[in-house]
Design an enzyme around this catalytic site. Sequence first.
Site, PDB file in Angstrom:
ATOM      1  N   TYR A   1      -1.770   0.029  10.221  1.00 38.09           N
ATOM      2  CA  TYR A   1      -1.773  -0.398   8.825  1.00 38.09           C
ATOM      3  C   TYR A   1      -0.469  -0.008   8.129  1.00 38.09           C
ATOM      4  CZ  TYR A   1      -3.506  -1.150   4.063  1.00 38.09           C
ATOM      5  OH  TYR A   1      -3.671  -1.594   2.754  1.00 38.09           O
TER       6      TYR A   1
ATOM      7  N   SER B   1       0.851  -1.191   0.000  1.00 37.52           N
ATOM      8  CA  SER B   1       0.000   0.000   0.000  1.00 37.52           C
ATOM      9  C   SER B   1       0.883   1.236   0.000  1.00 37.52           C
ATOM     10  CB  SER B   1      -0.893   0.008   1.239  1.00 37.52           C
ATOM     11  OG  SER B   1      -1.507   1.271   1.421  1.00 37.52           O
TER      12      SER B   1
END
Length: 248
Positions: free
Chosen positions: A159, A146
């Site tokens: 995250y 990501s």
Amino acid sequence: MTAERPLADKIALVTGATRGIGAATAVALAAAGAHVVAVGRSEGGLQDIDDAIRAVGGTATLVPLDLKDSDGTDRLGGALFERYGRLDVFVANAGVLGPLSPLGHVYPKDWDNAVAVNLTANWRCVRSFDPLLKLSPAGRAVMISSGAAHKARAYWGPYAITKAGLEAMARTWAAESITGNLKVNLFNPGPIRTLMRAKAFPGEDPMSLPPPEAAAAGILPLCLPSFTETGRLYDFPQGRLLDFHLPS
């Protein structure tokens, strides 16, 4: 193997295969000729992806498994060896968003879950599948990262930190495999129309984003025997490979 089915007779495993990018990637791999080992927690979701794979003329083995079950991951590796003697493609897609919160406010159980799914579970997959991928004449591993791994955005700590760790894991694995047939790369999908994206950005119009199938179309080339780069990150929004300068 043909131009239309470049993964004919190949075995491809996808984690998080019941929805979103994982499901779309499983279908894309099946359409390219691979027999897909679809791993996911939802048996109903696995049945849906089996139907989608059959619709494109493909075949699948469905594996209901929570990747936090490390012993289950080990058993899966053993079963793959007994049945196929190798693994040709591994797409590490499963992941969780975790809490969007100041680091000091994150509950320990939520931190532990993000680390367990985004980091530890992927390491256990590496541990179980690395020998199988090296038994393939052209093993290919793609780990889904990501842009959050590089942005250190406020409130995205669990995250972002675990995705940064995942990138270090993939680069290390690539460096350790640099002289063999196994190629390990990363894929950053960017903003894609998924449930995770909707959870993170509830006010965003999902129809303004590319569908999961667009990301899957970008992942597929990294899974082919003809793709011989390793230790690279394909940035889907930019449409290009980024170099991590692995040692030779």
